[in-house]
Design a protein around this motif. Structure first.
Motif, PDB file in Angstrom:
ATOM      1  N   MET A  75      40.884  70.800 -14.354  1.00  0.00           N
ATOM      2  CA  MET A  75      40.524  71.715 -15.449  1.00  0.00           C
ATOM      3  C   MET A  75      39.678  72.870 -14.927  1.00  0.00           C
ATOM      4  SD  MET A  75      39.613  68.929 -18.456  1.00  0.00           S
ATOM      5  CE  MET A  75      38.984  70.156 -19.611  1.00  0.00           C
ATOM      6  N   SER A  76      39.914  74.055 -15.438  1.00  0.00           N
ATOM      7  CA  SER A  76      39.113  75.213 -15.045  1.00  0.00           C
ATOM      8  C   SER A  76      37.727  75.111 -15.667  1.00  0.00           C
ATOM      9  CB  SER A  76      39.783  76.512 -15.514  1.00  0.00           C
ATOM     10  OG  SER A  76      39.781  76.583 -16.935  1.00  0.00           O
ATOM     11  N   SER A  77      36.775  75.834 -15.109  1.00  0.00           N
ATOM     12  CA  SER A  77      35.411  75.806 -15.640  1.00  0.00           C
ATOM     13  C   SER A  77      35.362  76.323 -17.079  1.00  0.00           C
ATOM     14  CB  SER A  77      34.490  76.646 -14.755  1.00  0.00           C
ATOM     15  OG  SER A  77      34.972  77.981 -14.642  1.00  0.00           O
ATOM     16  N   CYS A  78      36.305  77.189 -17.424  1.00  0.00           N
ATOM     17  CA  CYS A  78      36.346  77.741 -18.786  1.00  0.00           C
ATOM     18  C   CYS A  78      36.761  76.682 -19.810  1.00  0.00           C
ATOM     19  CB  CYS A  78      37.318  78.919 -18.857  1.00  0.00           C
ATOM     20  SG  CYS A  78      36.820  80.333 -17.858  1.00  0.00           S
ATOM     21  N   SER A  79      37.670  75.805 -19.420  1.00  0.00           N
ATOM     22  CA  SER A  79      38.153  74.793 -20.356  1.00  0.00           C
ATOM     23  C   SER A  79      37.268  73.542 -20.368  1.00  0.00           C
ATOM     24  CB  SER A  79      39.594  74.404 -20.020  1.00  0.00           C
ATOM     25  OG  SER A  79      39.699  73.906 -18.704  1.00  0.00           O
ATOM     26  N   ARG A  80      36.326  73.464 -19.422  1.00  0.00           N
ATOM     27  CA  ARG A  80      35.386  72.340 -19.400  1.00  0.00           C
ATOM     28  C   ARG A  80      34.192  72.670 -20.300  1.00  0.00           C
ATOM     29  NH1 ARG A  80      34.370  70.425 -13.154  1.00  0.00           N
ATOM     30  NH2 ARG A  80      36.439  69.571 -12.700  1.00  0.00           N
ATOM     31  N   ASN A  81      34.239  72.251 -21.543  1.00  0.00           N
ATOM     32  CA  ASN A  81      33.101  72.453 -22.431  1.00  0.00           C
ATOM     33  C   ASN A  81      32.280  71.168 -22.509  1.00  0.00           C
ATOM     34  OD1 ASN A  81      34.570  70.754 -24.118  1.00  0.00           O
ATOM     35  ND2 ASN A  81      35.331  72.431 -25.395  1.00  0.00           N
ATOM     36  N   VAL A  82      31.213  71.190 -23.277  1.00  0.00           N
ATOM     37  CA  VAL A  82      30.321  70.025 -23.341  1.00  0.00           C
ATOM     38  C   VAL A  82      31.039  68.797 -23.900  1.00  0.00           C
ATOM     39  CG1 VAL A  82      29.369  70.548 -25.645  1.00  0.00           C
ATOM     40  CG2 VAL A  82      27.994  69.263 -23.971  1.00  0.00           C
ATOM     41  N   VAL A  83      32.039  69.017 -24.777  1.00  0.00           N
ATOM     42  CA  VAL A  83      32.785  67.892 -25.350  1.00  0.00           C
ATOM     43  C   VAL A  83      33.606  67.191 -24.274  1.00  0.00           C
ATOM     44  CG1 VAL A  83      34.473  67.174 -27.087  1.00  0.00           C
ATOM     45  CG2 VAL A  83      32.872  69.018 -27.605  1.00  0.00           C
ATOM     46  N   SER A  84      34.228  67.961 -23.389  1.00  0.00           N
ATOM     47  CA  SER A  84      35.020  67.348 -22.319  1.00  0.00           C
ATOM     48  C   SER A  84      34.119  66.618 -21.322  1.00  0.00           C
ATOM     49  CB  SER A  84      35.890  68.393 -21.611  1.00  0.00           C
ATOM     50  OG  SER A  84      35.124  69.452 -21.094  1.00  0.00           O
ATOM     51  N   TRP A  85      32.935  67.174 -21.043  1.00  0.00           N
ATOM     52  CA  TRP A  85      31.975  66.483 -20.174  1.00  0.00           C
ATOM     53  C   TRP A  85      31.519  65.170 -20.810  1.00  0.00           C
ATOM     54  CZ3 TRP A  85      30.731  67.374 -15.215  1.00  0.00           C
ATOM     55  CH2 TRP A  85      30.991  68.632 -14.671  1.00  0.00           C
ATOM     56  N   ASN A  86      31.219  65.219 -22.113  1.00  0.00           N
ATOM     57  CA  ASN A  86      30.808  64.003 -22.823  1.00  0.00           C
ATOM     58  C   ASN A  86      31.910  62.952 -22.822  1.00  0.00           C
ATOM     59  OD1 ASN A  86      28.335  65.134 -23.418  1.00  0.00           O
ATOM     60  ND2 ASN A  86      28.853  65.681 -25.517  1.00  0.00           N
ATOM     61  N   THR A  87      33.154  63.417 -22.936  1.00  0.00           N
ATOM     62  CA  THR A  87      34.299  62.498 -22.905  1.00  0.00           C
ATOM     63  C   THR A  87      34.377  61.790 -21.562  1.00  0.00           C
ATOM     64  OG1 THR A  87      35.528  63.889 -24.476  1.00  0.00           O
ATOM     65  CG2 THR A  87      36.812  62.323 -23.168  1.00  0.00           C
ATOM     66  N   MET A  88      34.112  62.527 -20.489  1.00  0.00           N
ATOM     67  CA  MET A  88      34.119  61.923 -19.158  1.00  0.00           C
ATOM     68  C   MET A  88      32.982  60.908 -19.003  1.00  0.00           C
ATOM     69  SD  MET A  88      36.717  62.998 -17.483  1.00  0.00           S
ATOM     70  CE  MET A  88      36.307  62.385 -15.847  1.00  0.00           C
ATOM     71  N   ILE A  89      31.788  61.273 -19.429  1.00  0.00           N
ATOM     72  CA  ILE A  89      30.630  60.377 -19.312  1.00  0.00           C
ATOM     73  C   ILE A  89      30.883  59.087 -20.080  1.00  0.00           C
ATOM     74  CG2 ILE A  89      28.194  60.084 -19.918  1.00  0.00           C
ATOM     75  CD1 ILE A  89      27.934  63.182 -19.516  1.00  0.00           C
ATOM     76  N   ASN A  90      31.299  59.230 -21.336  1.00  0.00           N
ATOM     77  CA  ASN A  90      31.532  58.039 -22.166  1.00  0.00           C
ATOM     78  C   ASN A  90      32.750  57.257 -21.709  1.00  0.00           C
ATOM     79  OD1 ASN A  90      29.302  58.480 -23.878  1.00  0.00           O
ATOM     80  ND2 ASN A  90      30.463  59.936 -25.107  1.00  0.00           N
ATOM     81  N   GLY A  91      33.759  57.968 -21.204  1.00  0.00           N
ATOM     82  CA  GLY A  91      34.964  57.296 -20.714  1.00  0.00           C
ATOM     83  C   GLY A  91      34.674  56.414 -19.517  1.00  0.00           C
ATOM     84  N   TYR A  92      33.899  56.934 -18.572  1.00  0.00           N
ATOM     85  CA  TYR A  92      33.494  56.119 -17.418  1.00  0.00           C
ATOM     86  C   TYR A  92      32.703  54.899 -17.884  1.00  0.00           C
ATOM     87  CZ  TYR A  92      34.842  59.514 -13.782  1.00  0.00           C
ATOM     88  OH  TYR A  92      35.544  60.326 -12.920  1.00  0.00           O
ATOM     89  N   GLU A  93      31.795  55.143 -18.823  1.00  0.00           N
ATOM     90  CA  GLU A  93      30.943  54.061 -19.324  1.00  0.00           C
ATOM     91  C   GLU A  93      31.780  52.973 -20.001  1.00  0.00           C
ATOM     92  OE1 GLU A  93      27.649  52.002 -19.579  1.00  0.00           O
ATOM     93  OE2 GLU A  93      27.754  53.947 -18.584  1.00  0.00           O
ATOM     94  N   GLN A  94      32.742  53.381 -20.814  1.00  0.00           N
ATOM     95  CA  GLN A  94      33.605  52.430 -21.518  1.00  0.00           C
ATOM     96  C   GLN A  94      34.438  51.595 -20.551  1.00  0.00           C
ATOM     97  OE1 GLN A  94      35.839  55.070 -24.034  1.00  0.00           O
ATOM     98  NE2 GLN A  94      34.087  55.514 -25.357  1.00  0.00           N
ATOM     99  N   ASN A  95      34.693  52.138 -19.375  1.00  0.00           N
ATOM    100  CA  ASN A  95      35.504  51.434 -18.389  1.00  0.00           C
ATOM    101  C   ASN A  95      34.661  50.764 -17.309  1.00  0.00           C
ATOM    102  OD1 ASN A  95      38.683  51.971 -18.680  1.00  0.00           O
ATOM    103  ND2 ASN A  95      37.571  53.720 -19.516  1.00  0.00           N
ATOM    104  N   GLY A  96      33.384  50.580 -17.585  1.00  0.00           N
ATOM    105  CA  GLY A  96      32.516  49.838 -16.679  1.00  0.00           C
ATOM    106  C   GLY A  96      32.089  50.578 -15.430  1.00  0.00           C
ATOM    107  N   GLU A  97      32.220  51.914 -15.426  1.00  0.00           N
ATOM    108  CA  GLU A  97      31.841  52.689 -14.243  1.00  0.00           C
ATOM    109  C   GLU A  97      30.575  53.496 -14.530  1.00  0.00           C
ATOM    110  OE1 GLU A  97      34.889  54.757 -12.170  1.00  0.00           O
ATOM    111  OE2 GLU A  97      36.419  53.238 -12.579  1.00  0.00           O
ATOM    112  N   SER A  98      29.460  52.774 -14.657  1.00  0.00           N
ATOM    113  CA  SER A  98      28.194  53.393 -15.043  1.00  0.00           C
ATOM    114  C   SER A  98      27.663  54.372 -13.993  1.00  0.00           C
ATOM    115  CB  SER A  98      27.147  52.312 -15.312  1.00  0.00           C
ATOM    116  OG  SER A  98      27.545  51.509 -16.405  1.00  0.00           O
ATOM    117  N   GLU A  99      27.873  54.068 -12.712  1.00  0.00           N
ATOM    118  CA  GLU A  99      27.441  55.002 -11.653  1.00  0.00           C
ATOM    119  C   GLU A  99      28.160  56.334 -11.785  1.00  0.00           C
ATOM    120  OE1 GLU A  99      25.171  55.198  -9.507  1.00  0.00           O
ATOM    121  OE2 GLU A  99      24.405  53.177  -9.137  1.00  0.00           O
ATOM    122  N   GLU A 100      29.467  56.279 -12.010  1.00  0.00           N
ATOM    123  CA  GLU A 100      30.257  57.506 -12.185  1.00  0.00           C
ATOM    124  C   GLU A 100      29.817  58.248 -13.435  1.00  0.00           C
ATOM    125  OE1 GLU A 100      32.480  59.277 -10.628  1.00  0.00           O
ATOM    126  OE2 GLU A 100      32.619  58.032  -8.852  1.00  0.00           O
TER     127      GLU A 100
END
Length: 213
Positions: A75-100
């Protein structure tokens, strides 16, 4: 409905994809999700922030962390908004990857993206699962700095983090200073006491909660 729409000769637009992807995620239909991704790429919708974020969420909920990571990197920096970052953070967490999850939170800050209460809760959940008090305190300081500590949901996460990091005394201090407590707040503190072997405190707080009804 999407199939019926296609049979009627109507082409899917970006709103169609954003609407159907959560349904795909709920039933964990990864094969269908990939087909939608291929379609989005072919018609140029993949670069749209709302479509890309919906696809990230779909991949995580389908357990395909690798596809989500690969897509986010593209994804380009323009399309990476705070919602997409939050999705990544929570997605890693939901899949047991807390370090990521926590590493992604730090990278978001490094890139100058202003965190929201959702970002903070994701980071706190990661610290709690890792049992990392030092990083948890760092997020707490950031909460004070960003003035996000007024959100009761964030405070609930803070109480849970300190409890899981074996500092139920700090959790109790946060709880005591909260003016507005929900039933989730009370439950988080009761559970925190119980997790740390403070049985009497847990029972006393339960009785106090009952008297507040």
């Amino acid at each position: 409905m999407v199939l019926q729409m296609q049979e009627a000769g109507q082409k899917s637009d970006s709103i169609t994809l954003v609407s159907v992807l959560p349904a795909v995620a709920d039933v964990k239909a990864l094969r269908i999700g990939r087909s939608i991704h291929n379609y989005a790429f072919s018609v140029g919708f993949e670069s749209m922030a709302n479509v890309a974020t919906a696809m990230l969420d779909m991949y995580f909920k389908c357990g395909s962390v690798r596809n989500a990571r690969f897509m986010f990197k593209g994804m380009s920096s323009c399309s990476r908004n705070v919602v997409s970052w939050n999705t990544m953070i929570n997605g890693y967490e939901q899949n047991g990857e807390s370090e990521e999850a926590f590493a992604t939170f730090l990278k978001m800050l490094d890139e100058g993206v202003e965190p929201t209460n959702v970002s903070m809760m994701g980071a706190l959940h990661a610290c709690a699962n890792l049992g990392d008090l030092e990083r948890g305190r760092y997020v707490h300081r950031l909460l004070d700095e960003k003035k996000i500590g007024f959100d009761v949901s964030v405070m609930n996460s803070l109480i849970s983090m300190y409890s899981k990091c074996k500092r139920v005394d700090i959790a109790a201090s946060v709880f005591g200073n909260l003016k507005h407590k929900t039933v989730v707040t009370w439950n988080a503190m009761i559970l925190g006491y119980a997790q740390n072997g403070c049985v009497n405190e847990a029972l006393n707080l339960f009785c106090e909660m009952q008297s507040h009804d």
